[in-house]
Design an enzyme around this catalytic site. Sequence first.
Site, PDB file in Angstrom:
ATOM      1  N   ASN A 158      26.691  53.888  41.230  1.00  0.00           N
ATOM      2  CA  ASN A 158      26.999  52.513  41.327  1.00  0.00           C
ATOM      3  C   ASN A 158      26.574  51.947  42.756  1.00  0.00           C
ATOM      4  OD1 ASN A 158      28.343  49.927  41.350  1.00  0.00           O
ATOM      5  ND2 ASN A 158      30.371  50.941  41.339  1.00  0.00           N
ATOM      6  N   ARG A 167      25.982  51.802  36.809  1.00  0.00           N
ATOM      7  CA  ARG A 167      26.610  50.452  36.789  1.00  0.00           C
ATOM      8  C   ARG A 167      25.928  49.315  36.942  1.00  0.00           C
ATOM      9  NH1 ARG A 167      31.251  47.550  40.118  1.00  0.00           N
ATOM     10  NH2 ARG A 167      31.792  46.329  38.329  1.00  0.00           N
ATOM     11  N   HIS A 221      34.433  43.500  34.912  1.00  0.00           N
ATOM     12  CA  HIS A 221      35.399  44.576  34.965  1.00  0.00           C
ATOM     13  C   HIS A 221      35.515  45.060  33.328  1.00  0.00           C
ATOM     14  CE1 HIS A 221      37.704  42.826  38.393  1.00  0.00           C
ATOM     15  NE2 HIS A 221      36.775  43.700  38.753  1.00  0.00           N
ATOM     16  N   HIS A 268      43.650  44.235  35.277  1.00  0.00           N
ATOM     17  CA  HIS A 268      42.883  45.173  36.334  1.00  0.00           C
ATOM     18  C   HIS A 268      42.953  44.302  37.606  1.00  0.00           C
ATOM     19  CE1 HIS A 268      39.324  47.541  37.661  1.00  0.00           C
ATOM     20  NE2 HIS A 268      39.276  46.417  38.552  1.00  0.00           N
ATOM     21  N   LEU A 269      44.026  44.679  38.333  1.00  0.00           N
ATOM     22  CA  LEU A 269      44.142  44.003  39.585  1.00  0.00           C
ATOM     23  C   LEU A 269      43.918  44.869  40.895  1.00  0.00           C
ATOM     24  CD1 LEU A 269      48.227  43.029  38.472  1.00  0.00           C
ATOM     25  CD2 LEU A 269      45.829  41.695  38.065  1.00  0.00           C
ATOM     26  N   ASN A 288      41.025  44.551  44.323  1.00  0.00           N
ATOM     27  CA  ASN A 288      40.304  43.646  45.325  1.00  0.00           C
ATOM     28  C   ASN A 288      39.820  42.476  44.579  1.00  0.00           C
ATOM     29  OD1 ASN A 288      39.633  42.845  47.819  1.00  0.00           O
ATOM     30  ND2 ASN A 288      38.228  44.429  48.254  1.00  0.00           N
ATOM     31  N   GLY A 289      38.946  42.698  43.352  1.00  0.00           N
ATOM     32  CA  GLY A 289      38.833  41.516  42.144  1.00  0.00           C
ATOM     33  C   GLY A 289      39.814  41.862  41.124  1.00  0.00           C
ATOM     34  N   ARG A 328      38.892  36.018  46.866  1.00  0.00           N
ATOM     35  CA  ARG A 328      38.314  34.931  46.020  1.00  0.00           C
ATOM     36  C   ARG A 328      39.446  34.053  45.510  1.00  0.00           C
ATOM     37  NH1 ARG A 328      35.312  39.100  41.927  1.00  0.00           N
ATOM     38  NH2 ARG A 328      35.238  40.462  43.608  1.00  0.00           N
ATOM     39  N   ASN A 379      49.238  50.559  42.195  1.00  0.00           N
ATOM     40  CA  ASN A 379      50.302  51.057  43.186  1.00  0.00           C
ATOM     41  C   ASN A 379      51.225  49.982  43.821  1.00  0.00           C
ATOM     42  OD1 ASN A 379      48.801  53.598  44.100  1.00  0.00           O
ATOM     43  ND2 ASN A 379      46.860  51.973  44.397  1.00  0.00           N
ATOM     44  N   GLU A 405      36.375  53.655  35.505  1.00  0.00           N
ATOM     45  CA  GLU A 405      35.087  53.477  35.058  1.00  0.00           C
ATOM     46  C   GLU A 405      33.999  54.421  35.027  1.00  0.00           C
ATOM     47  OE1 GLU A 405      36.435  50.420  37.999  1.00  0.00           O
ATOM     48  OE2 GLU A 405      35.228  48.932  37.030  1.00  0.00           O
TER      49      GLU A 405
HETATM   50  P1  AMP Z   1      40.547  48.410  43.926  1.00  0.00           P
HETATM   51  O1  AMP Z   1      39.673  47.179  44.204  1.00  0.00           O
HETATM   52  O2  AMP Z   1      41.110  48.722  42.700  1.00  0.00           O
HETATM   53  O3  AMP Z   1      40.143  49.534  44.891  1.00  0.00           O
HETATM   54  O4  AMP Z   1      41.802  47.891  44.656  1.00  0.00           O
HETATM   55  C1  AMP Z   1      41.823  47.795  46.121  1.00  0.00           C
HETATM   56  C2  AMP Z   1      43.385  46.864  46.530  1.00  0.00           C
HETATM   57  O5  AMP Z   1      44.292  47.585  45.957  1.00  0.00           O
HETATM   58  C3  AMP Z   1      43.704  47.009  48.005  1.00  0.00           C
HETATM   59  O6  AMP Z   1      42.889  45.748  48.704  1.00  0.00           O
HETATM   60  C4  AMP Z   1      45.140  46.812  48.130  1.00  0.00           C
HETATM   61  O7  AMP Z   1      45.260  45.332  48.076  1.00  0.00           O
HETATM   62  C5  AMP Z   1      45.551  47.362  46.679  1.00  0.00           C
HETATM   63  N1  AMP Z   1      46.359  48.390  47.005  1.00  0.00           N
HETATM   64  C6  AMP Z   1      45.906  49.763  47.268  1.00  0.00           C
HETATM   65  N2  AMP Z   1      46.949  50.676  47.505  1.00  0.00           N
HETATM   66  C7  AMP Z   1      47.846  49.913  47.480  1.00  0.00           C
HETATM   67  C8  AMP Z   1      49.429  50.209  47.689  1.00  0.00           C
HETATM   68  N3  AMP Z   1      50.195  51.037  47.929  1.00  0.00           N
HETATM   69  N4  AMP Z   1      50.328  48.982  47.700  1.00  0.00           N
HETATM   70  C9  AMP Z   1      49.808  47.614  47.423  1.00  0.00           C
HETATM   71  N5  AMP Z   1      48.382  47.603  47.039  1.00  0.00           N
HETATM   72  C10 AMP Z   1      47.728  48.577  47.236  1.00  0.00           C
END
Ligand code: AMP
Length: 395
Positions: free
Chosen positions: A7, A90, A178, A204-205, A207-208, A237, A331, A382
Amino acid sequence: MKILVVNAGSSSLKYQLFDMDSGEVLAKGLCERIGIDGAITHKRPGKEDYAQTADLKDHKAAIELVLSLLTDAELGVIASADEIGAVGHRFAHGGKMKKSAILGEDEIAYLESIIEINPLHGPPAISGFKGCKAVMPNIPHVGVFDTSYYSDMEEHAYVYPIPYELYEKYQIRRYGFHGTSHRFVAAKAQELVGNKNAKIITCHLGNGSSITATVNGKAIDTSMGFTPQDGVPMGTRSGALDPTVPSYIMRKEGLSADEVEKLLNSKSGLLGVSGVSSDCRDIRAAAANGNHRAELAMKILVHNIKKIIGSYVAEMNGVDALVFTAGIGENDRALRAEVCREMSYLGIAINEELNESCPRGEDVELTAVGASVRTFVLPTNEEYMIALDTLNLSK
Ligand code: AMP
């Protein structure tokens, strides 16, 4: 077969080496600061992580270093690069590529032709492919496109209500992103529900963030659009806005199109509203300390997630399963509870105690007794999906 998943970002390259016979990850890691100076972190399960700096002038240099570590007598996990049967790449944007595909000259020429609509992710992904192809020329290289999952959406779901000629001239349409993650978790939810025709909403929550509605294993709608900028608010964003907001800001602040795009891409969303951070953990901590804007940022996020879930229930005339995935979805327990609260009209209710105590990194069902919609937390993967497509096309 052993499959390397790559990736490539503008200055980074993530990799995972899978043994597809066992489904195990043999090693994974991240090259950073490519084109600047260079560093790598290399991980093997059960062993200590290894990190070094290195001169990584381009993606080819990065992949050469990755291969040297994968085959290193001490740090390696394979005896020779010949053990790698195929590489999966990817691609965030595949334009009209309907499925994952072996990357030949025609495919790369097509992906180069759509760089204009994919200026951020296209060039590094192509450069990552070219670097890998140069180093491993004799094995299949497969492209897996985030957009492919949406290629069966109906016209009315992807054509925007702007002059039709602009769609024809510039391919301005909803593409969705995604897709590889939504495909992975929707397939898992379909299996858990035990119904091939299940109506599934996957959130899918991270960073994006994006939300997708799937029926019968096919995506029928998704919140990201022409770019990954649409839909729910994200780390930096804005997500969806009244379409006149950008031009109004441009006039008021004297900004160019590129500048306003940058503002909506990297200074908005949770960061823009809270003024604290783009990371939910920091925002939650600030909100707990009484920071109103931090609390507001999370409320806006929850409000928009609920709104999209509701609209997809209406589109599908029902929903069988709701899935939370990615960094925030997996999380942030409070967010899951807030989204699912007061959704009983739609049949959605979770067991909040279980939600609070559920282990991280595992598939967990949160459905409350009596709720007609099954709610799950399903960690996304992914990379495994990319490896699986690569295996299927390389056999
Ligand atoms: P990703 O893009 O899927 O890696 O998600 C990253 C985002 O997940 C981070 O910017 C955090 O906002 C959120 N995140 C990760 N761990 C936690 C947690 N324990 N509690 C709340 N948000 C989390």
